[in-house]
Write a protein that holds these residues in place. Structure first.
Motif: not given
Length: 75
Positions: A1-17, A55-66
């Motif tokens: 199943m393919t999920r659709k991410q909105n633009i803010t979720q994509k930014f969240s994942v980028v900032f997590a990295y 690390v904590g901020g990265g985890v939170v952003l990663h979870v929000m983005g995924r």
């Protein structure tokens, strides 16, 4: 199943990295200051706190983005 991410979720994942990269940089800084000044120096404690923050901020952003967020628009 393919999920659709909105633009803010994509930014969240980028900032997590980015946060993960800063955490790795902070680990290097802790090692450097520890070797230069010893473990009792305030800069070692400050960089260690930065590791926890990034690390904590990265985890939170990663979870929000995924997360699979439903569409809440009224149809």
């Amino acid at each position: 199943m393919t999920r659709k991410q909105n633009i803010t979720q994509k930014f969240s994942v980028v900032f997590a990295y980015i946060f993960y990269a800063f955490a790795v940089t902070s680990v290097v800084a802790v090692g450097y200051y520890y070797l230069q000044h010893g473990g009792d120096h305030p800069s070692v404690a400050a960089w260690a706190a930065a590791i926890v923050f990034f690390v904590g901020g990265g985890v939170v952003l990663h979870v929000m983005g995924r997360a699979d967020i439903p569409d809440f628009r009224i149809k």
